[in-house]
Design a protein around this motif. Sequence first.
Motif, PDB file in Angstrom:
ATOM      1  N   HIS A 145       0.844  -1.198   0.000  1.00  0.00           N
ATOM      2  CA  HIS A 145       0.000   0.000   0.000  1.00  0.00           C
ATOM      3  C   HIS A 145       0.877   1.246   0.000  1.00  0.00           C
ATOM      4  O   HIS A 145       2.026   1.212   0.436  1.00  0.00           O
ATOM      5  CB  HIS A 145      -0.977  -0.021   1.175  1.00  0.00           C
ATOM      6  CG  HIS A 145      -0.340  -0.101   2.527  1.00  0.00           C
ATOM      7  ND1 HIS A 145       0.351  -1.196   2.959  1.00  0.00           N
ATOM      8  CD2 HIS A 145      -0.285   0.783   3.553  1.00  0.00           C
ATOM      9  CE1 HIS A 145       0.787  -0.992   4.194  1.00  0.00           C
ATOM     10  NE2 HIS A 145       0.427   0.215   4.576  1.00  0.00           N
ATOM     11  N   HIS A 148      -0.097   5.943   3.159  1.00  0.00           N
ATOM     12  CA  HIS A 148       0.140   6.534   4.482  1.00  0.00           C
ATOM     13  C   HIS A 148       1.030   7.769   4.375  1.00  0.00           C
ATOM     14  O   HIS A 148       1.993   7.772   3.615  1.00  0.00           O
ATOM     15  CB  HIS A 148       0.802   5.515   5.404  1.00  0.00           C
ATOM     16  CG  HIS A 148      -0.123   4.414   5.862  1.00  0.00           C
ATOM     17  ND1 HIS A 148      -1.112   3.898   5.077  1.00  0.00           N
ATOM     18  CD2 HIS A 148      -0.181   3.741   7.036  1.00  0.00           C
ATOM     19  CE1 HIS A 148      -1.753   2.947   5.749  1.00  0.00           C
ATOM     20  NE2 HIS A 148      -1.211   2.827   6.944  1.00  0.00           N
ATOM     21  N   ASP A 180       5.081   1.310   8.755  1.00  0.00           N
ATOM     22  CA  ASP A 180       3.807   1.042   8.078  1.00  0.00           C
ATOM     23  C   ASP A 180       3.714   1.927   6.847  1.00  0.00           C
ATOM     24  O   ASP A 180       3.130   3.015   6.883  1.00  0.00           O
ATOM     25  CB  ASP A 180       2.629   1.302   9.014  1.00  0.00           C
ATOM     26  CG  ASP A 180       1.312   0.882   8.373  1.00  0.00           C
ATOM     27  OD1 ASP A 180       1.356   0.268   7.289  1.00  0.00           O
ATOM     28  OD2 ASP A 180       0.256   1.176   8.946  1.00  0.00           O
ATOM     29  N   TYR A 201      -4.023  -6.421   5.655  1.00  0.00           N
ATOM     30  CA  TYR A 201      -3.769  -5.536   4.517  1.00  0.00           C
ATOM     31  C   TYR A 201      -4.549  -6.037   3.297  1.00  0.00           C
ATOM     32  O   TYR A 201      -5.594  -6.664   3.430  1.00  0.00           O
ATOM     33  CB  TYR A 201      -2.261  -5.410   4.292  1.00  0.00           C
ATOM     34  CG  TYR A 201      -1.606  -4.642   5.430  1.00  0.00           C
ATOM     35  CD1 TYR A 201      -1.544  -3.253   5.395  1.00  0.00           C
ATOM     36  CD2 TYR A 201      -1.118  -5.298   6.559  1.00  0.00           C
ATOM     37  CE1 TYR A 201      -0.996  -2.528   6.437  1.00  0.00           C
ATOM     38  CE2 TYR A 201      -0.552  -4.580   7.613  1.00  0.00           C
ATOM     39  CZ  TYR A 201      -0.489  -3.196   7.546  1.00  0.00           C
ATOM     40  OH  TYR A 201       0.048  -2.491   8.577  1.00  0.00           O
ATOM     41  N   TYR A 220       2.713   1.842  16.158  1.00  0.00           N
ATOM     42  CA  TYR A 220       1.836   1.676  14.990  1.00  0.00           C
ATOM     43  C   TYR A 220       0.850   2.846  14.869  1.00  0.00           C
ATOM     44  O   TYR A 220       0.182   3.202  15.833  1.00  0.00           O
ATOM     45  CB  TYR A 220       1.085   0.349  15.138  1.00  0.00           C
ATOM     46  CG  TYR A 220       0.004   0.115  14.104  1.00  0.00           C
ATOM     47  CD1 TYR A 220       0.326  -0.238  12.798  1.00  0.00           C
ATOM     48  CD2 TYR A 220      -1.338   0.244  14.440  1.00  0.00           C
ATOM     49  CE1 TYR A 220      -0.663  -0.461  11.863  1.00  0.00           C
ATOM     50  CE2 TYR A 220      -2.334   0.015  13.512  1.00  0.00           C
ATOM     51  CZ  TYR A 220      -1.995  -0.338  12.216  1.00  0.00           C
ATOM     52  OH  TYR A 220      -2.977  -0.555  11.289  1.00  0.00           O
ATOM     53  N   HIS A 221       0.790   3.435  13.677  1.00  0.00           N
ATOM     54  CA  HIS A 221      -0.137   4.545  13.390  1.00  0.00           C
ATOM     55  C   HIS A 221       0.038   5.722  14.349  1.00  0.00           C
ATOM     56  O   HIS A 221      -0.949   6.330  14.781  1.00  0.00           O
ATOM     57  CB  HIS A 221      -1.597   4.058  13.368  1.00  0.00           C
ATOM     58  CG  HIS A 221      -1.953   3.393  12.064  1.00  0.00           C
ATOM     59  ND1 HIS A 221      -3.238   3.069  11.706  1.00  0.00           N
ATOM     60  CD2 HIS A 221      -1.176   3.011  11.015  1.00  0.00           C
ATOM     61  CE1 HIS A 221      -3.241   2.505  10.504  1.00  0.00           C
ATOM     62  NE2 HIS A 221      -1.997   2.447  10.072  1.00  0.00           N
TER      63      HIS A 221
HETATM   64 ZN   LIG Z   1      -1.583   1.391   8.332  1.00  0.00          ZN
END
Ligand SMILES: [Zn+2]
Length: 431
Positions: A180, A183, A189, A290, A318-319
Amino acid sequence: MIDLSDATGTQLFELIGRLYPICRSITGEGVRQTLRILQELIPLEIREVPTGTRVFDWEVPKEWNIHDAFVKDSRGRKIINFANSNLQVVNYSVPFRGKLKLEELKSHLFTLPDHPDWIPYRTSYYNESWGFCLSHRQLLSLADDEYEICIDSTLEVGSLSYGELVIPGATNREILLTTHICHPSLCNDNLSGIALVTWLAKQLSLRPNRYTYRILLLPGTIGSIAWLALNEAKVPLIQHGFVVAGVGDRGSFTYKKSRRGNAEIDAVFDYLLKSTSGNSDIVEFSPYGYDERQFCSPGFNIPVGCVMRTPHGQYPEYHTSADNLEFLSMDSLADSIEKCASVLDILENNRIYLNRNPKCEPRLGKRGLYRTIGGNTDEKKNELAMLWVLNLSDGNHNLLDIAQRSGLLFSEIQLAAAALLQHDLLKAVGD
Ligand SMILES: [Zn+2]
């Protein structure tokens, strides 16, 4: 281990550093800018899917772009500023200008009380709203004031952008590699996956391959749904694949199996991880994570697994803004790249052969195959490997099956098959 101190490694470092500040989302200029930078390394095609395009049960959303955003206090000081970090604005925030009291503003503010110095990453793709993210420490320090809000964004008819590269091989049967690209300033990530896929694509394009490789750099969820909806005819060509998620944190390597659970890609990762040193995990498929969720939906059920290190949501960074450049370990990234490259090497060589002399053993001695594989001192093992390959090459076992049944290494079985092939004792099945 793959040495990332060489020219390619330097390029990867530079790539991650250049991509980090860009405000990416599921649509918009940030994604295009990212793909254009990747085009300097690999010949990606940038494809656009117009807003409103129906893709199965979904619809390509309006395109979001943002130019500036801030919160000013009554003294005119920008106390929250998009220019400092793109995480400070809820991704996909609709345009807004106005003055709000602290109490009214608070319903648009997001923090992480458990990690008071970190800024959370929040999105609102399918619900038109706006908001800001900040550290919890800053929230607690905000005075009971009137604040000026500016979100200079656009949410308009446009398109969804993604990157695609097809690297032709000897056969049109494909291996899919995807990650992906949606982000903003987060490193593990997203940027780690982009770096890994770009590195692999570059290496694959420099060598002859048996398989054709399809590289897809997609906005999460809607990107893979759009690709599958618009390219359904190509799906049967995909024989194996994996989604690349966070592959640069310091946790151990993790492979999540495809929905099938017993696909060749699952067997190859299982073999590789069990035959290499160091900690690693194999986890079963689940319909969460994902884009394997889309590739492994029941109507497609493509043999696509997912590679990562610590699974998403299982590390506190994370995030959040703590998933930054320092969070990334180049040793972990190099290890992830090496494992993925090894899996592709095995897939490339994991063929099914047919013993051309299946009635009793062929005489290896008269062909010079006894005790003579090029320079290798472990001759007994080579002979044993040849006997296993001859015995199991009945059209039903690939080389990995033979390695596992014999307890020998794939590389030893591969070497034996190559020697037997050279002496016309085997023939390849299929392409
Ligand atoms: Zn993510």
